[in-house]
Motif scaffolding. Sequence first.
Motif, PDB file in Angstrom:
ATOM      1  N   PHE A 286       0.825  -8.752   1.319  1.00 36.65           N
ATOM      2  CA  PHE A 286       0.340  -7.959   0.194  1.00 36.65           C
ATOM      3  C   PHE A 286       0.408  -8.860  -1.028  1.00 36.65           C
ATOM      4  O   PHE A 286       1.490  -9.238  -1.468  1.00 36.65           O
ATOM      5  CB  PHE A 286       1.186  -6.699  -0.008  1.00 36.65           C
ATOM      6  CG  PHE A 286       0.885  -5.617   0.973  1.00 36.65           C
ATOM      7  CD1 PHE A 286      -0.016  -4.617   0.658  1.00 36.65           C
ATOM      8  CD2 PHE A 286       1.484  -5.604   2.219  1.00 36.65           C
ATOM      9  CE1 PHE A 286      -0.320  -3.625   1.566  1.00 36.65           C
ATOM     10  CE2 PHE A 286       1.195  -4.617   3.133  1.00 36.65           C
ATOM     11  CZ  PHE A 286       0.287  -3.635   2.809  1.00 36.65           C
ATOM     12  N   ASN A 287      -0.731  -9.199  -1.555  1.00 38.08           N
ATOM     13  CA  ASN A 287      -0.852 -10.113  -2.679  1.00 38.08           C
ATOM     14  C   ASN A 287      -1.004  -9.280  -3.953  1.00 38.08           C
ATOM     15  O   ASN A 287      -2.042  -8.666  -4.175  1.00 38.08           O
ATOM     16  CB  ASN A 287      -2.079 -10.999  -2.437  1.00 38.08           C
ATOM     17  CG  ASN A 287      -2.209 -12.110  -3.416  1.00 38.08           C
ATOM     18  OD1 ASN A 287      -1.309 -12.381  -4.193  1.00 38.08           O
ATOM     19  ND2 ASN A 287      -3.357 -12.758  -3.394  1.00 38.08           N
ATOM     20  N   LEU A 288       0.056  -9.238  -4.777  1.00 36.16           N
ATOM     21  CA  LEU A 288       0.078  -8.352  -5.934  1.00 36.16           C
ATOM     22  C   LEU A 288       0.201  -9.119  -7.239  1.00 36.16           C
ATOM     23  O   LEU A 288       0.938 -10.102  -7.319  1.00 36.16           O
ATOM     24  CB  LEU A 288       1.303  -7.423  -5.869  1.00 36.16           C
ATOM     25  CG  LEU A 288       1.541  -6.605  -4.629  1.00 36.16           C
ATOM     26  CD1 LEU A 288       2.870  -5.891  -4.745  1.00 36.16           C
ATOM     27  CD2 LEU A 288       0.421  -5.619  -4.436  1.00 36.16           C
ATOM     28  N   TRP A 289      -0.472  -8.630  -8.253  1.00 33.50           N
ATOM     29  CA  TRP A 289      -0.197  -9.087  -9.606  1.00 33.50           C
ATOM     30  C   TRP A 289       1.159  -8.520  -9.990  1.00 33.50           C
ATOM     31  O   TRP A 289       1.488  -7.381  -9.649  1.00 33.50           O
ATOM     32  CB  TRP A 289      -1.253  -8.571 -10.583  1.00 33.50           C
ATOM     33  CG  TRP A 289      -2.598  -9.168 -10.408  1.00 33.50           C
ATOM     34  CD1 TRP A 289      -3.652  -8.612  -9.753  1.00 33.50           C
ATOM     35  CD2 TRP A 289      -3.047 -10.432 -10.890  1.00 33.50           C
ATOM     36  NE1 TRP A 289      -4.729  -9.454  -9.795  1.00 33.50           N
ATOM     37  CE2 TRP A 289      -4.382 -10.588 -10.490  1.00 33.50           C
ATOM     38  CE3 TRP A 289      -2.445 -11.454 -11.613  1.00 33.50           C
ATOM     39  CZ2 TRP A 289      -5.130 -11.708 -10.786  1.00 33.50           C
ATOM     40  CZ3 TRP A 289      -3.186 -12.577 -11.913  1.00 33.50           C
ATOM     41  CH2 TRP A 289      -4.509 -12.696 -11.505  1.00 33.50           C
ATOM     42  N   CYS A 290       1.936  -9.252 -10.706  1.00 36.25           N
ATOM     43  CA  CYS A 290       3.254  -8.791 -11.143  1.00 36.25           C
ATOM     44  C   CYS A 290       3.137  -7.461 -11.899  1.00 36.25           C
ATOM     45  O   CYS A 290       3.935  -6.551 -11.703  1.00 36.25           O
ATOM     46  CB  CYS A 290       3.912  -9.860 -12.007  1.00 36.25           C
ATOM     47  SG  CYS A 290       5.585  -9.446 -12.529  1.00 36.25           S
ATOM     48  N   SER A 291       2.133  -7.344 -12.728  1.00 32.35           N
ATOM     49  CA  SER A 291       1.963  -6.127 -13.535  1.00 32.35           C
ATOM     50  C   SER A 291       1.575  -4.908 -12.693  1.00 32.35           C
ATOM     51  O   SER A 291       1.645  -3.782 -13.187  1.00 32.35           O
ATOM     52  CB  SER A 291       0.908  -6.359 -14.617  1.00 32.35           C
ATOM     53  OG  SER A 291      -0.334  -6.686 -14.032  1.00 32.35           O
ATOM     54  N   ASP A 292       1.177  -5.109 -11.430  1.00 25.75           N
ATOM     55  CA  ASP A 292       0.785  -3.993 -10.568  1.00 25.75           C
ATOM     56  C   ASP A 292       1.926  -3.453  -9.712  1.00 25.75           C
ATOM     57  O   ASP A 292       1.768  -2.424  -9.057  1.00 25.75           O
ATOM     58  CB  ASP A 292      -0.375  -4.410  -9.652  1.00 25.75           C
ATOM     59  CG  ASP A 292      -1.675  -4.575 -10.412  1.00 25.75           C
ATOM     60  OD1 ASP A 292      -1.780  -4.033 -11.524  1.00 25.75           O
ATOM     61  OD2 ASP A 292      -2.581  -5.247  -9.887  1.00 25.75           O
ATOM     62  N   VAL A 293       3.055  -4.134  -9.705  1.00 23.81           N
ATOM     63  CA  VAL A 293       4.192  -3.663  -8.914  1.00 23.81           C
ATOM     64  C   VAL A 293       4.585  -2.277  -9.407  1.00 23.81           C
ATOM     65  O   VAL A 293       4.756  -2.061 -10.606  1.00 23.81           O
ATOM     66  CB  VAL A 293       5.384  -4.645  -9.005  1.00 23.81           C
ATOM     67  CG1 VAL A 293       6.633  -4.054  -8.366  1.00 23.81           C
ATOM     68  CG2 VAL A 293       5.025  -5.969  -8.360  1.00 23.81           C
ATOM     69  N   GLY A 294       4.684  -1.335  -8.475  1.00 26.10           N
ATOM     70  CA  GLY A 294       5.051   0.033  -8.821  1.00 26.10           C
ATOM     71  C   GLY A 294       3.864   0.942  -9.114  1.00 26.10           C
ATOM     72  O   GLY A 294       4.039   2.148  -9.260  1.00 26.10           O
ATOM     73  N   ARG A 295       2.665   0.388  -9.200  1.00 26.91           N
ATOM     74  CA  ARG A 295       1.460   1.190  -9.447  1.00 26.91           C
ATOM     75  C   ARG A 295       0.769   1.422  -8.106  1.00 26.91           C
ATOM     76  O   ARG A 295       0.290   0.490  -7.481  1.00 26.91           O
ATOM     77  CB  ARG A 295       0.542   0.462 -10.414  1.00 26.91           C
ATOM     78  CG  ARG A 295       1.177   0.293 -11.788  1.00 26.91           C
ATOM     79  CD  ARG A 295       0.358  -0.570 -12.722  1.00 26.91           C
ATOM     80  NE  ARG A 295      -1.006  -0.093 -12.809  1.00 26.91           N
ATOM     81  CZ  ARG A 295      -2.047  -0.894 -13.049  1.00 26.91           C
ATOM     82  NH1 ARG A 295      -1.870  -2.187 -13.226  1.00 26.91           N
ATOM     83  NH2 ARG A 295      -3.258  -0.401 -13.112  1.00 26.91           N
ATOM     84  N   TYR A 296       0.714   2.662  -7.658  1.00 31.15           N
ATOM     85  CA  TYR A 296       0.291   3.007  -6.302  1.00 31.15           C
ATOM     86  C   TYR A 296      -1.050   2.384  -5.911  1.00 31.15           C
ATOM     87  O   TYR A 296      -1.138   1.649  -4.937  1.00 31.15           O
ATOM     88  CB  TYR A 296       0.238   4.529  -6.143  1.00 31.15           C
ATOM     89  CG  TYR A 296      -0.028   4.967  -4.722  1.00 31.15           C
ATOM     90  CD1 TYR A 296       1.025   5.141  -3.838  1.00 31.15           C
ATOM     91  CD2 TYR A 296      -1.323   5.189  -4.270  1.00 31.15           C
ATOM     92  CE1 TYR A 296       0.800   5.532  -2.534  1.00 31.15           C
ATOM     93  CE2 TYR A 296      -1.557   5.582  -2.967  1.00 31.15           C
ATOM     94  CZ  TYR A 296      -0.500   5.749  -2.102  1.00 31.15           C
ATOM     95  OH  TYR A 296      -0.744   6.122  -0.808  1.00 31.15           O
ATOM     96  N   ASP A 297      -2.102   2.672  -6.642  1.00 33.83           N
ATOM     97  CA  ASP A 297      -3.425   2.174  -6.272  1.00 33.83           C
ATOM     98  C   ASP A 297      -3.547   0.670  -6.477  1.00 33.83           C
ATOM     99  O   ASP A 297      -4.044  -0.054  -5.616  1.00 33.83           O
ATOM    100  CB  ASP A 297      -4.533   2.890  -7.045  1.00 33.83           C
ATOM    101  CG  ASP A 297      -4.724   4.318  -6.571  1.00 33.83           C
ATOM    102  OD1 ASP A 297      -4.485   4.587  -5.378  1.00 33.83           O
ATOM    103  OD2 ASP A 297      -5.102   5.161  -7.401  1.00 33.83           O
ATOM    104  N   ALA A 298      -3.096   0.180  -7.589  1.00 35.70           N
ATOM    105  CA  ALA A 298      -3.241  -1.241  -7.906  1.00 35.70           C
ATOM    106  C   ALA A 298      -2.451  -2.112  -6.944  1.00 35.70           C
ATOM    107  O   ALA A 298      -2.871  -3.226  -6.620  1.00 35.70           O
ATOM    108  CB  ALA A 298      -2.794  -1.505  -9.342  1.00 35.70           C
ATOM    109  N   ALA A 299      -1.321  -1.621  -6.462  1.00 37.01           N
ATOM    110  CA  ALA A 299      -0.477  -2.408  -5.570  1.00 37.01           C
ATOM    111  C   ALA A 299      -0.922  -2.315  -4.109  1.00 37.01           C
ATOM    112  O   ALA A 299      -0.354  -2.975  -3.255  1.00 37.01           O
ATOM    113  CB  ALA A 299       0.975  -1.962  -5.705  1.00 37.01           C
TER     114      ALA A 299
END
Length: 125
Positions: A41-54
Amino acid sequence: QQQNAVIIIDTPGLDGKDLKSTSTARRSAAYVVGLADIVIFNLWCSDVGRYDAAGYGALRSLMYEATRMFSINEPQRTCLLFVIRDHDDGSSLDALKATITADVKKIWDTADKSDSFANTDLSIL
């Protein structure tokens, strides 16, 4: 000497606009779970904890398919690896890890699962 083959498949995130239907997302998740030893799962740091974005919807589908495809008695099959990109805002890596761990546990606890996995802990995977 036996060599193990490595196959790398880059799939679009299951939250993409072309994969909005549940049936398409579940078919894609089944394909990934059936083949992969590691799912990244390749995530932007700012998307951690955001359901859809993560991409947590994709994770929910992956969990569902894993419980359908595998027996509770089988050894662990798929490793989930979370890659955090652009971590430069000074936030604690321990805090990011805690958020991801809590989110994954919450998804597992509330995800649809086959009957044999219904009352199991996330560690079973």
